[in-house]
Design a protein around this motif. Structure first.
Motif, mmCIF file in Angstrom:
data_model
loop_
_atom_site.group_PDB
_atom_site.id
_atom_site.type_symbol
_atom_site.label_atom_id
_atom_site.label_comp_id
_atom_site.label_asym_id
_atom_site.label_seq_id
_atom_site.Cartn_x
_atom_site.Cartn_y
_atom_site.Cartn_z
ATOM 1 N N ALA A 37 0.843 -1.192 0.000
ATOM 2 C CA ALA A 37 0.000 0.000 0.000
ATOM 3 C C ALA A 37 0.879 1.243 0.000
ATOM 4 N N ALA A 38 0.635 2.125 -0.951
ATOM 5 C CA ALA A 38 1.475 3.306 -1.137
ATOM 6 C C ALA A 38 0.713 4.579 -0.808
ATOM 7 N N SER A 39 1.434 5.576 -0.314
ATOM 8 C CA SER A 39 0.850 6.877 -0.046
ATOM 9 C C SER A 39 1.927 7.936 -0.095
ATOM 10 N N GLY A 40 1.508 9.187 -0.270
ATOM 11 C CA GLY A 40 2.438 10.300 -0.208
ATOM 12 C C GLY A 40 3.080 10.690 -1.523
ATOM 13 N N PHE A 41 2.674 10.057 -2.599
ATOM 14 C CA PHE A 41 3.185 10.428 -3.922
ATOM 15 C C PHE A 41 2.142 10.036 -4.970
ATOM 16 N N ALA A 42 2.369 10.474 -6.196
ATOM 17 C CA ALA A 42 1.432 10.205 -7.283
ATOM 18 C C ALA A 42 1.628 8.780 -7.792
ATOM 19 N N PHE A 43 1.044 7.851 -7.076
ATOM 20 C CA PHE A 43 1.244 6.421 -7.322
ATOM 21 C C PHE A 43 1.044 6.055 -8.791
ATOM 22 N N SER A 44 0.007 6.572 -9.412
ATOM 23 C CA SER A 44 -0.336 6.166 -10.772
ATOM 24 C C SER A 44 0.643 6.677 -11.822
ATOM 25 N N SER A 45 1.636 7.452 -11.396
ATOM 26 C CA SER A 45 2.603 8.010 -12.342
ATOM 27 C C SER A 45 3.911 7.235 -12.414
ATOM 28 N N TYR A 46 4.083 6.262 -11.528
ATOM 29 C CA TYR A 46 5.394 5.620 -11.382
ATOM 30 C C TYR A 46 5.395 4.115 -11.539
ATOM 31 N N THR A 47 6.501 3.638 -12.093
ATOM 32 C CA THR A 47 6.768 2.205 -12.076
ATOM 33 C C THR A 47 6.969 1.739 -10.643
ATOM 34 N N MET A 48 6.398 0.589 -10.330
ATOM 35 C CA MET A 48 6.568 -0.008 -9.009
ATOM 36 C C MET A 48 7.288 -1.343 -9.166
ATOM 37 N N SER A 49 8.082 -1.683 -8.158
ATOM 38 C CA SER A 49 8.881 -2.907 -8.232
ATOM 39 C C SER A 49 8.794 -3.698 -6.939
ATOM 40 N N TRP A 50 8.965 -4.996 -7.075
ATOM 41 C CA TRP A 50 9.155 -5.893 -5.933
ATOM 42 C C TRP A 50 10.584 -6.428 -5.992
ATOM 43 N N TYR A 51 11.240 -6.398 -4.854
ATOM 44 C CA TYR A 51 12.567 -6.974 -4.681
ATOM 45 C C TYR A 51 12.487 -7.997 -3.557
ATOM 46 N N ARG A 52 13.522 -8.810 -3.475
ATOM 47 C CA ARG A 52 13.631 -9.726 -2.340
ATOM 48 C C ARG A 52 15.085 -9.870 -1.936
ATOM 49 N N GLN A 53 15.257 -10.211 -0.668
ATOM 50 C CA GLN A 53 16.601 -10.434 -0.143
ATOM 51 C C GLN A 53 16.583 -11.641 0.766
ATOM 52 N N ALA A 54 17.292 -12.665 0.345
ATOM 53 C CA ALA A 54 17.441 -13.860 1.163
ATOM 54 C C ALA A 54 18.600 -13.679 2.127
ATOM 55 N N LEU A 55 18.591 -14.437 3.192
ATOM 56 C CA LEU A 55 19.624 -14.333 4.222
ATOM 57 C C LEU A 55 20.994 -14.558 3.601
ATOM 58 N N GLY A 56 21.882 -13.599 3.787
ATOM 59 C CA GLY A 56 23.239 -13.730 3.287
ATOM 60 C C GLY A 56 23.423 -13.428 1.816
ATOM 61 N N LYS A 57 22.364 -12.981 1.170
ATOM 62 C CA LYS A 57 22.446 -12.682 -0.260
ATOM 63 C C LYS A 57 22.097 -11.230 -0.523
ATOM 64 N N GLU A 58 22.426 -10.781 -1.733
ATOM 65 C CA GLU A 58 22.109 -9.419 -2.104
ATOM 66 C C GLU A 58 20.626 -9.289 -2.474
ATOM 67 N N ARG A 59 20.124 -8.082 -2.333
ATOM 68 C CA ARG A 59 18.753 -7.813 -2.740
ATOM 69 C C ARG A 59 18.651 -7.911 -4.263
ATOM 70 N N GLU A 60 17.576 -8.560 -4.728
ATOM 71 C CA GLU A 60 17.421 -8.759 -6.169
ATOM 72 C C GLU A 60 16.027 -8.353 -6.622
ATOM 73 N N LEU A 61 15.964 -7.901 -7.874
ATOM 74 C CA LEU A 61 14.692 -7.530 -8.470
ATOM 75 C C LEU A 61 13.881 -8.789 -8.773
ATOM 76 N N VAL A 62 12.623 -8.771 -8.362
ATOM 77 C CA VAL A 62 11.718 -9.883 -8.638
ATOM 78 C C VAL A 62 10.809 -9.550 -9.811
ATOM 79 N N ALA A 63 10.180 -8.367 -9.747
ATOM 80 C CA ALA A 63 9.240 -7.981 -10.801
ATOM 81 C C ALA A 63 9.023 -6.479 -10.751
ATOM 82 N N SER A 64 8.635 -5.916 -11.902
ATOM 83 C CA SER A 64 8.300 -4.501 -11.950
ATOM 84 C C SER A 64 7.107 -4.313 -12.887
ATOM 85 N N ILE A 65 6.398 -3.209 -12.680
ATOM 86 C CA ILE A 65 5.218 -2.910 -13.493
ATOM 87 C C ILE A 65 5.187 -1.413 -13.746
#
Length: 116
Positions: free
Chosen positions: A23-51
């Motif tokens: 859930a997003a607030s405080g900016f023009a949500f409909s104007s921006y690409t949004m992304s999901w990342y993940r970070q497993a224990l001991g690993k770098e954060r990685e891009l999962v998906a974007s829209i």
């Protein structure tokens, strides 16, 4: 003030499904690409998906293609990640992210654990 609040994580068995929300607030949500990342224990954060801002284009990491689906609701200012056929290697903290014109914002993350 920008806020990104993830929810929907938890413990699930291999082969199961979860739906994450951001859930997003405080900016023009409909104007921006949004992304999901993940970070497993001991690993770098990685891009999962974007829209893109209107949902017209979606991109996925090779490791989740065919199993995960990113979507958004520009009325509810929310981005989703539907995760199916979950595997133990999907275990990680999942974050949503937005790059606005001024800076990058991250949510606090939600833990997803895939285990029997």
């Amino acid at each position: 003030q920008v806020h990104l609040v993830e929810s929907g994580g938890g413990l699930v068995q291999p082969g199961g499904s979860l739906r994450l929300s951001c859930a997003a607030s405080g900016f023009a949500f409909s104007s921006y690409t949004m992304s999901w990342y993940r970070q497993a224990l001991g690993k770098e954060r990685e891009l999962v998906a974007s829209i893109t801002f209107n949902g017209g284009s979606r991109n996925y990491a090779d490791s989740v293609k065919g199993r995960f689906t990113i979507s958004r609701d520009n009325v509810k200012n929310t981005v989703y990640l539907q995760m199916n056929s979950l595997k133990p290697e999907d275990t990680a903290v999942y974050y949503c992210k937005v790059d606005t014109r001024t800076r990058t914002y991250w949510g606090q993350g939600t833990q997803v654990t895939v285990s029997s």
